[in-house]
Design an enzyme around this catalytic site. Structure first.
Site, PDB file in Angstrom:
ATOM      1  N   HIS A  49      11.972 -11.605  -5.855  1.00  0.00           N
ATOM      2  CA  HIS A  49      12.246 -10.094  -6.177  1.00  0.00           C
ATOM      3  C   HIS A  49      11.457  -9.380  -5.338  1.00  0.00           C
ATOM      4  CE1 HIS A  49      13.936  -6.310  -7.751  1.00  0.00           C
ATOM      5  NE2 HIS A  49      12.838  -5.916  -7.659  1.00  0.00           N
ATOM      6  N   GLU A  50      10.299  -9.486  -5.395  1.00  0.00           N
ATOM      7  CA  GLU A  50       9.178  -8.569  -4.767  1.00  0.00           C
ATOM      8  C   GLU A  50       8.959  -8.829  -3.315  1.00  0.00           C
ATOM      9  OE1 GLU A  50       8.305  -6.175  -6.322  1.00  0.00           O
ATOM     10  OE2 GLU A  50       8.632  -6.567  -8.277  1.00  0.00           O
TER      11      GLU A  50
ATOM     12  N   HIS B  53      11.127  -6.542  -1.542  1.00  0.00           N
ATOM     13  CA  HIS B  53      10.656  -5.325  -1.154  1.00  0.00           C
ATOM     14  C   HIS B  53       9.673  -5.632  -0.036  1.00  0.00           C
ATOM     15  CE1 HIS B  53      12.495  -3.498  -4.656  1.00  0.00           C
ATOM     16  NE2 HIS B  53      11.788  -3.945  -5.663  1.00  0.00           N
TER      17      HIS B  53
ATOM     18  N   HIS C  13      16.473  -1.582  -4.398  1.00  0.00           N
ATOM     19  CA  HIS C  13      17.119  -2.327  -5.609  1.00  0.00           C
ATOM     20  C   HIS C  13      18.483  -2.313  -5.243  1.00  0.00           C
ATOM     21  CE1 HIS C  13      13.538  -1.499  -8.459  1.00  0.00           C
ATOM     22  NE2 HIS C  13      13.453  -2.945  -7.507  1.00  0.00           N
TER      23      HIS C  13
END
Lengths: 113, 190
Positions: free
Chosen positions: B127-128, B131, B137
């Site tokens: 997930h990170e 980013h 998101h």
């Protein structure tokens, strides 16, 4: 209406951050409700991009701004948009999550660095 | 999928290689260095399999992406909050800072870790990295870029939403086909 603090949501105390888990007492709260500690929920919504920085005087009243924030949160998180703190919404709020804001135009304040 | 304002991305001469490194002073003891490196290698590979970007571990000081585990206030204005709550955060391109909450019960094997608050490291790492690459998101619950992750839950497979988002920033890996992704999504749904 004010609901009793003993209301149970889907989550369990062992699996969620203590501060956020307290938000389970807001289950079924809707606009006009006044529940002690609701200012913390407003701070949560502010932190993750749902209440603007100008809404700095966070009270314990479920006001129009909070209802708008709840609706936006529900929309962004793929929940049923009710504007109320229903079970699905509370369960999602108290779940562990990424610290990046959901409305993060600049990421994590990168301009400060 | 969503982006940060201005759709920032890593701008490099092709072929794009981004380097990463782990902070020598901000790691955790409950997992071995090998386990952590294996998990991150797998997470980076998931993204590089869909975009023409590769990742390579290097020295910390010169790395594009700097990874570390931190407790509480760690100087970036976004303090961590102990077990659960916020699990980690990462900065948009081309900042490269990638922080995980050292207080979490990070796990690479739920059969081994029976704690109810165990959190899958590979899921959060994947997930990170999204980013770090420039994704915000997603509102799709099944997407890797959905903001929340329950304890003892593993979510590492990129979904169509994640792939379309990151490919709009970097283009497609020539070896990637949506057919293979659809096939894996279908088998997952069944």
């Amino acid at each position: 209406r004010i609901v009793p603090e003993s209301v149970t949501v889907i989550t369990t105390t062992e699996t969620h951050n203590a501060t956020w888990h307290d938000f389970s007492k807001f289950l079924y709260a809707e606009q006009g409700s006044h529940v002690s500690g609701m200012s913390q929920l407003k701070k949560y919504f502010h932190r993750f991009g749902y209440l603007s920085e100008t809404t700095s005087n966070f009270t314990d009243t479920f006001d129009k701004q909070l209802e708008t924030a709840v609706k936006l949160y529900q929309k962004r998180l793929g929940l049923h948009v009710t504007g109320k703190l229903d079970s699905d919404t509370i369960s999602t709020i108290v779940a562990p999550r990424c610290g990046v804001s959901d409305n993060s135009p600049h990421g994590l304040h990168v301009t400060r660095h | 999928y969503a982006y940060f304002n201005g759709k920032p991305r890593w701008v490099r001469d092709s072929p794009v290689t981004l380097t990463y490194a782990f902070s020598p002073y901000n790691m955790i003891d409950r997992l071995s260095q090998t386990e952590i490196r294996t998990v991150f290698n797998s997470a980076f590979n998931r993204w590089s399999s869909v975009i023409p970007v590769s990742f390579k571990e290097t020295e910390y000081e010169t790395a594009d992406i700097k990874i570390g585990f931190y407790r509480g206030d760690h100087g970036d204005g976004e303090p961590f909050d102990g077990v659960l709550g916020v699990l980690g955060h990462a900065f948009s391109p081309e900042n490269g800072r990638f922080h995980l909450d050292a207080a979490e019960m990070w796990s690479v094997d739920f059969d081994r870790d029976e704690s109810k608050v165990a959190v899958d490291l590979e899921s959060v790492a994947t997930h990170e990295i999204g980013h770090v690459l420039g994704l915000g998101h997603s509102s799709i619950k099944e997407a890797v870029m959905y903001p929340s992750l329950s304890p003892r839950k593993k979510k590492v497979n990129l979904r169509i939403d994640d792939v379309e988002g990151v490919q709009a920033l970097y283009g497609s890996n020539p070896n990637f086909t949506f057919g293979s992704l659809l096939q894996s999504e279908n088998s997952f749904n069944h």
